[in-house]
Write an enzyme that holds these catalytic residues in place. Structure first.
Site, PDB file in Angstrom:
ATOM      1  CG  HIS A   1     -15.636 -57.150 -40.883  1.00 52.56           C
ATOM      2  ND1 HIS A   1     -14.665 -56.623 -41.813  1.00 52.56           N
ATOM      3  CD2 HIS A   1     -15.029 -58.052 -40.166  1.00 52.56           C
ATOM      4  CE1 HIS A   1     -13.507 -56.873 -41.201  1.00 52.56           C
ATOM      5  NE2 HIS A   1     -13.536 -57.799 -40.200  1.00 52.56           N
TER       6      HIS A   1
ATOM      7  NE  ARG B   1      -8.195 -59.723 -29.102  1.00 52.16           N
ATOM      8  CZ  ARG B   1      -7.268 -58.895 -28.844  1.00 52.16           C
ATOM      9  NH1 ARG B   1      -7.126 -57.812 -29.606  1.00 52.16           N
ATOM     10  NH2 ARG B   1      -6.035 -59.394 -28.543  1.00 52.16           N
ATOM     11  CB  THR B   2     -14.272 -64.384 -30.341  1.00 53.08           C
ATOM     12  OG1 THR B   2     -14.410 -64.944 -31.433  1.00 53.08           O
ATOM     13  CG2 THR B   2     -15.578 -64.663 -29.289  1.00 53.08           C
TER      14      THR B   2
ATOM     15  CD  GLU C   1     -13.035 -49.809 -18.068  1.00 56.52           C
ATOM     16  OE1 GLU C   1     -13.230 -51.075 -18.506  1.00 56.52           O
ATOM     17  OE2 GLU C   1     -12.784 -48.855 -18.648  1.00 56.52           O
TER      18      GLU C   1
ATOM     19  CB  SER D   1      -9.369 -51.345 -32.254  1.00 58.21           C
ATOM     20  OG  SER D   1      -9.198 -50.990 -30.829  1.00 58.21           O
TER      21      SER D   1
HETATM   22  N1  LIG Z   1     -12.467 -51.352 -20.601  1.00 56.65           N
HETATM   23  C1  LIG Z   1     -11.908 -50.424 -21.761  1.00 56.65           C
HETATM   24  N2  LIG Z   1     -11.603 -50.838 -22.960  1.00 56.65           N
HETATM   25  C2  LIG Z   1     -11.533 -49.789 -23.919  1.00 56.65           C
HETATM   26  N3  LIG Z   1     -11.069 -50.115 -25.255  1.00 56.65           N
HETATM   27  C3  LIG Z   1     -10.610 -48.882 -25.888  1.00 56.65           C
HETATM   28  I1  LIG Z   1     -10.301 -48.580 -27.719  1.00 56.65           I
HETATM   29  N4  LIG Z   1     -10.901 -47.916 -24.920  1.00 56.65           N
HETATM   30  C4  LIG Z   1     -11.024 -48.727 -23.512  1.00 56.65           C
HETATM   31  C5  LIG Z   1     -11.378 -48.027 -22.300  1.00 56.65           C
HETATM   32  O1  LIG Z   1     -11.330 -47.034 -21.985  1.00 56.65           O
HETATM   33  N5  LIG Z   1     -11.997 -49.194 -21.477  1.00 56.65           N
END
Ligand SMILES: Nc1nc2[nH]c(I)nc2c(=O)[nH]1
Length: 274
Positions: A70, A95-96, A196, A38
């Site tokens: 998509h 991406r998986t 998290e 991303s």
């Molecule tokens: N685990 C985790 N994955 C993410 N991907 C993205 I964009 N931000 C985060 C994040 O804060 N934590």
């Protein structure tokens, strides 16, 4: 030939995928593969001419994209290097993630396919949460090493693989030759899909992580096993939970990712041309 059949050798599916790609793109072999996470979507066009663009779900082993409608495409891009030599880059269209529950074979099928096309290098990119205030949203960070908190592995059986220098120091040096200001960090992969808690972010910090995400580590292990040299780059899209004194607005996160787009896309294009 299905990855979901435990008696199927996943490398046979990767071989079939690579043969399909060669036939569908007309490019017999690829030299470097890119997985765009991303925030990294804009890099492909800057790499060079798109020689071919094929629907990813027509490639053996790649299932329909999670997002209905998509249509993920996989692109073959012709890179003209400064010395006039030509390299072919394979930009994997989808991406998986482990959290999709399709099984770890699907998570790493892309890098195995890349290796089967002849690529020697894979550049894995992602969006992630940052634990360091000096790597705020919009900052690209080179992955120096990883902590795999998924409690799983893409490797099956007694496949013992050394992971020293998994994130190639040679490629990190090359990346820094493009942008000397690039920092490095340790990336921890959580299973997700939830983010998290602040306590888990603190735990990741105690364990030595600088970045938290939900991808990349399993792909890197499979890439190394398949003989690929690996470069990993994270885009800090947000400060991880509990790090920012003030709760980050989603808008700020999106804005930071978009603002970083042009810079990280040209950075990735320059690195991939080396
Ligand atoms: N685990 C985790 N994955 C993410 N991907 C993205 I964009 N931000 C985060 C994040 O804060 N934590």
């Amino acid at each position: 030939l299905s990855l979901d059949d435990p008696t199927t050798d996943p490398f046979l599916v990767a071989r079939a995928a690579a043969d399909h790609i060669a036939e569908a793109t007309g490019i017999e072999g690829h030299d470097v593969a890119l997985v765009l996470g991303s925030g990294w979507g804009g890099a492909a066009e800057l790499l060079g001419d798109v020689v071919a663009e094929i629907p990813t779900n027509e490639i053996p082993g790649f299932s329909k994209p999670a997002v209905a409608g998509h249509v993920a495409t996989t692109r073959s891009i012709r890179i003209e290097r400064a010395d006039g030599s030509v390299r072919h880059a394979l930009v994997l269209g989808s991406r998986t993630h482990l959290y999709e529950g399709k099984g770890v074979r699907h998570v790493v099928h892309g890098v195995r396919t890349a290796a089967a096309t002849g690529a020697q290098t894979v550049i894995l990119t992602n969006g992630c949460g940052g634990l360091n205030l000096d790597h705020g949203p919009g900052t690209p960070v080179l992955i120096r090493d990883h902590i795999n908190l998924t409690a799983t592995s893409p490797l099956e059986g007694a496949t013992f693989v050394d992971l020293t220098d998994l994130y190639s120091s040679r490629l990190r040096d090359l990346a820094r030759s493009v942008d000397g200001s690039l920092g490095e960090g340790v990336y921890a992969q959580f299973p997700g899909p939830h983010y998290e808690t602040p306590a888990e972010v603190r735990m990741a910090g105690v364990l030595g992580a600088d970045l938290v995400g939900m991808s990349t580590t399993l792909e890197a292990i499979a890439a190394r096993h398949a003989g690929l040299e690996v470069l990993g780059i994270s885009l800090v899209t947000n400060l991880a939970a509990g790090i920012s004194p003030t709760p980050l607005s989603h808008g700020e996160v999106i804005e930071a990712g978009q603002a970083a787009g042009p810079r990280i896309s040209s950075l990735l294009a320059e690195i991939a041309k080396l």
